[in-house]
Scaffold this active site. Structure first.
Site: not given
Lengths: 656, 656
Positions: B319, B403
């Site tokens: 990520e 998130c």
């Protein structure tokens, strides 16, 4: 002296361990165990050698050094409140590696490897709790929580422990791990079946493992427990993540009782292990409920939900099945373990029915979908096995969830399990693998030797050398693909009739044979030196998918013998998405090596669609394209790959 | 009466809560808070309305019904040994949703929404332990294990609690959640900084959150703790999964002390939050160490590692960041949260330096990379934001790791934070958003009104209505793209010089202005009714990437104003990978609606490469192609999309 012999109540059941192999009552064919088969094959023997060295070495390094898998057992034994490392199902990888080691040790004794296995087994045994429970995750986190979430793989890990224990006992005669497994099995039996406490395995595996324990020990309790686990399903008993959080009992085939299942659903590996266990139970009990369900589900898999490679489970989302005919190529999940599971289940179906169509599927999954999971070097792995790639796929040294490496290792090491079958007065040859074994026909030992260069060559010679004349029926499988049908059910078909035909010769002369369920049956009195040769037509053939498979529309694939081919960038100037198959495409074969793997490559006369040097125009030119066996792709770095090639241009993409 | 006021030692620090906003010593610009800005904008106001309804509704349904996020707090409060549901960082999503609610409630009071937030806050407060600790994962699993694995997001969740608490207090004046946050902050301060116990946050966030708490309470302890957290990094203190299992401290920017960092590495969101926190600390302490490090790292991001959309972190694997210029389009991760983080950090960098280049980047990330994360309906989300798609991308209703939804929600709701800045005698206009606010210049209140149809139209009118004449310097940002430079550092460049030029008019007449760090500075005495109009050139412009960006080689992208465009299948007969940009490509603009979103679409005269009806030949034809703003793609189902279009044919793929 084994600690276990003193304290394990169950040791008594082991008295019959060395009795003659138990024959299941309801099955027609008894597979010959790999330990009775000496493999001499040019295709498989080098693979077993690589598994014995490179693959098992990778498993050991990963298990001991690069992850906490072995440390978890050490910590659990020390009982000093240390932390669990990794994922809650990691114990299973250690067990499966031991199982693979056990098979490999049988093929190829290796004192250092056996010491390593013994060392691990000591650590495993030390981590078992006094009541027989053994799971480092719960021992190291919160033992109060054990057996509360049915998804947490406690029984799955137990199953792999049992499989490893049976395998290691069979190879070495050492019973330490077996005692551990028996003790855990008895704990589980007492905790659930005897206590009448519901438990749905969140990942099936223990059923087939209990059946192995049953066949070894002849202890009815394990048969009953395997059947009990199967019968728990589809009754609303599920508790834990799958049921309470995901709310998806279908994911683990728990939406319908097993005997009422008609469709394949959910997670592919779970399904394969479940039906393998159900077949194992049915082979002993003769229960028609499992057989009826399995027949319907098998057709649903093979007729509508299987890749040409024998891979299954098209979606990565659920690692499993979606809608019928939804078989995307680039996005194919087609997990290595699911193809391994296809091998397991189809062997059982063949044994139960005597029908070669199951071996047709087994062979397809074995040589294509499963074998693709293992690199030619033996130390790199695919978890998913897509049928096309734009160049973003690479084999990995290991995985966080590392089920596949040891699964393909144990399959390759035990491939001898799938070659032969037997029954009174009957011998079956299922796979064509250079090997020798000895059948007992009445009181006569019949040594049998198979020699072949399969899958590259279609000639298979089977020679018997009985000391005296003996009558039996030799059943040699005539593969569906050789007879003109690539897969049962017509999901895939050859684009045109083939030129070759199957020939069977006895001592060099054509022989008449009966056909029975896909086998050529030669029932006669045999004498020393008699040789059957089967010649299978090895034409390069184009395969089409049914129109329902949208992903393969306007495309063909190439198959030769049992091998599915692909085109890869490494052989074709880096690009394979620019190829077009003309109506008159011609194919020639070429003996070749891909790295150190002897293969038959295919030269195809295709067309290439390419940019003119100015980058503004496009032209089509003839091009000789090299196709390689699908299982050998991605061994030369990343690059594009396709199994299905277009015969018509549909969508054009100007790619980066 | 609040329970908290009785027992919280720290309540005393709140005495100064209502004092004048604290001005950081070291920063040049003080951003005007969104609560002081009334947004009237045609672009942003409807988006805030959707966040207030659809997005927050989705957050509430997911948090309460479809996941165990709120139940975890209820269970933790009950203390009955119930099981934790979900992932160990799920608490943070509840906090971030409350933060978004708080911003939304400030913009748009809603009694029902405020009751919902109060209800959640009651549950959160009830789950706090007497010592101030608050984390449902450890409370519901094994409290003995708390603060043992630095990766387990305990401090990350604490940070989001603090941000939510400050936001909710600022909107409502209610201090229940603030007391909870203060108590947890004090617990953390005592446990680590005061006790001199090392702790490396496995996911930075608490640093910037502590700075918000510091600015609200003026309690030096929180400033010191924020700085302490930053100083812990890069010293080998890490313990837990990142360090012991992954062995990758770079992943969380823990390989080098923060003040010595020169390159961007690892997980993109962690990096953005870290530097935002570092900038917040530096803005108070004036510490040049952070500023030097951030300057080098910022250039590494913007000059070599940023997508044209302002998205960062090209790899899904970590990520985060990979090699310089490795910016694949289809595989772009470019997480929504990372673009949100770019907005946070660049605002701080602008405030510290007074340089508009940071707002250029902020604007790019905001209007493209970040906004793309939110569907036009407000209730579907992208986690990753690729710059091309073969049609396999779809927005999701939610994510396991969730998130992004609440992150984009809180950003849109508080977009007013990024429009204006102030300092003694100076006003900055950073973003062009229809809005009004009032500046205090000396003793004079200066109401300011901005009206614009930006980003679709380049005219921005800024009118001031002071009751008396007043002297101040108005700094209006002249975007880099308007001045001819799409991004600082030259990673992307316009393919040719533009036709338009920037004009600044005072009361309808061209005015001379000073240029300073990317701003047009009009320093004069202003009177009621004075109006500045800025006219930005809104040509459609082709963008090229530097040659080092291999993924964009031989390709151009289309930009107009701050908006990056893409072509999507939905507008172009289902396929966009078959388009070729000729040298003479002509572009026209068209006011349009995409679903209910008013946009300016672009009609481009391109070429299409297509199959002849026989499927065997290929031809190139002129085609008028519709390009839409990148942030609006994937709102009409799955389909192919491209931002970068080829000017030359490189690779041809015959796709399924």
């Amino acid at each position: 002296m084994h600690l276990s012999t003193k304290i394990y109540l169950t040791s008594a059941v082991l008295c019959s361990l060395h009795a003659a192999p138990f024959q299941a009552r309801a099955q027609r064919i008894q597979p010959v165990r790999f330990s009775e088969v000496n493999i001499t094959d040019q295709f498989w023997k080098p693979k077993q050698e690589k598994v014995a060295t490179a693959t098992l070495n990778a498993c050991i390094i990963q298990t001991e050094e690069k992850s906490g898998r072995i440390r978890n057992f050490e910590k659990a034994a020390r009982k000093q409140g240390e932390k669990h490392e990794g994922i809650y199902y990691d114990d299973s990888d250690v067990y499966k590696a031991i199982e693979a080691m056990a098979y490999s040790l049988k093929n190829r004794p290796d004192a250092a490897l056996e010491r390593k296995a013994d060392e691990w087994i000591d650590k495993i045994a030390a981590a078992q709790l006094p009541d027989g429970y053994l799971n480092t995750y719960y021992t190291l986190t919160d033992l109060q929580q054990r057996w509360t979430d049915m998804e947490r793989h406690e029984d799955y890990c137990a199953g792999h422990l049992m499989e490893a224990a049976v395998a290691y006992y069979n190879t070495t005669g050492k019973r330490k791990l077996l005692d551990v497994a028996i003790r855990f099995a008895d704990h589980i039996d007492a905790t659930f079946r005897v206590a009448n406490r519901p438990w749905v395995s969140g990942h099936q595996e223990i059923e087939l493992a209990l059946m192995k324990l049953y066949h070894l020990t002849h202890e009815d309790r394990y048969l009953k427990l395997a059947d009990w686990f199967l019968e728990q399903r589809g009754r609303g008993y599920g508790k834990g993540k799958i049921w309470d959080e995901w709310k998806d009992p279908k994911y683990c085939q728990d939406d319908v009782p097993v005997k009422q299942q008609k469709e394949i659903t959910g997670h592919a590996v779970r399904a394969m292990y479940q039906y393998t266990g159900a077949a194992d139970v049915a082979s002993v009990t003769g229960d028609p409920g499992y057989m009826n369900a399995m027949t319907a589900v098998w057709e649903d898999v093979v007729y509508r939900n299987m890749y040409l490679t024998g891979g299954i489970g098209s979606s990565g989302h659920n690692e499993g099945f979606t809608d019928d005919y939804d078989l995307p190529n680039g996005a194919a999940y087609s997990e290595t373990c699911a193809s391994v599971g296809m091998v397991f289940w189809n062997q059982r179906m063949n044994a139960l029915t005597g029908d070669a169509k199951y071996i047709d599927v087994l062979e397809r999954s074995l040589y294509n979908g499963a074998l693709d999971g293992l690199s030619l070097t033996g130390d790199r792995f695919f978890y998913g096995n897509p049928l096309s790639s734009i160049g973003n796929n690479a084999r990995s040294a290991w995985f966080g969830t590392a089920c596949c490496p040891s699964n393909i290792a144990r399959l390759v090491a035990s491939v001898g399990d799938y070659i032969y079958g037997k029954a009174d007065g009957k011998i079956w040859v299922n796979l064509f693998v250079g090997s020798n074994t000895t059948f007992q026909v009445g009181k006569t030992a019949v040594p049998l030797q198979m020699s072949t260069d399969y899958p590259w060559n279609g000639s298979i010679r089977i020679k018997v050398t009985p000391p005296q004349k003996v009558k039996y029926a030799l059943n040699v499988r005539i593969p569906g693909w050789a007879a003109g049908t690539p897969v049962p059910g017509g999901l895939y078909n050859f684009a045109a009739a083939g030129n070759g035909r199957v020939e069977v010769l006895l001592n060099g002369k054509s022989v008449n044979y009966q056909s029975d369920k896909g086998y050529a049956v030669i029932d006669r009195t045999w004498q020393n030196g008699d040789e059957i040769e089967v010649r299978l037509p090895m034409d390069v053939r184009q395969v089409k998918a049914r129109a329902e498979v949208k992903a393969d529309e306007g495309r063909i694939a190439i198959q030769r013998g049992p091998i599915v081919y692909c085109v890869e960038g490494a052989d074709n100037a880096g690009e394979v998405w620019n190829l077009l198959v003309p109506a008159n495409a011609a194919y020639t074969i070429q003996k070749s090596n891909l790295l150190d793997e002897p293969i038959v490559a295919i030269q195809a006369g295709l067309q290439v669609v390419k940019a003119a040097p100015d980058g503004l125009n496009i032209r089509t030119e003839p091009q000789t394209v090299t196709a390689i066996p699908y299982y050998t792709w991605a061994n030369r770095g990343r690059g594009p790959m396709q199994v299905w090639l277009p015969v018509k241009i549909k969508n054009i993409r100007l790619a980066e």
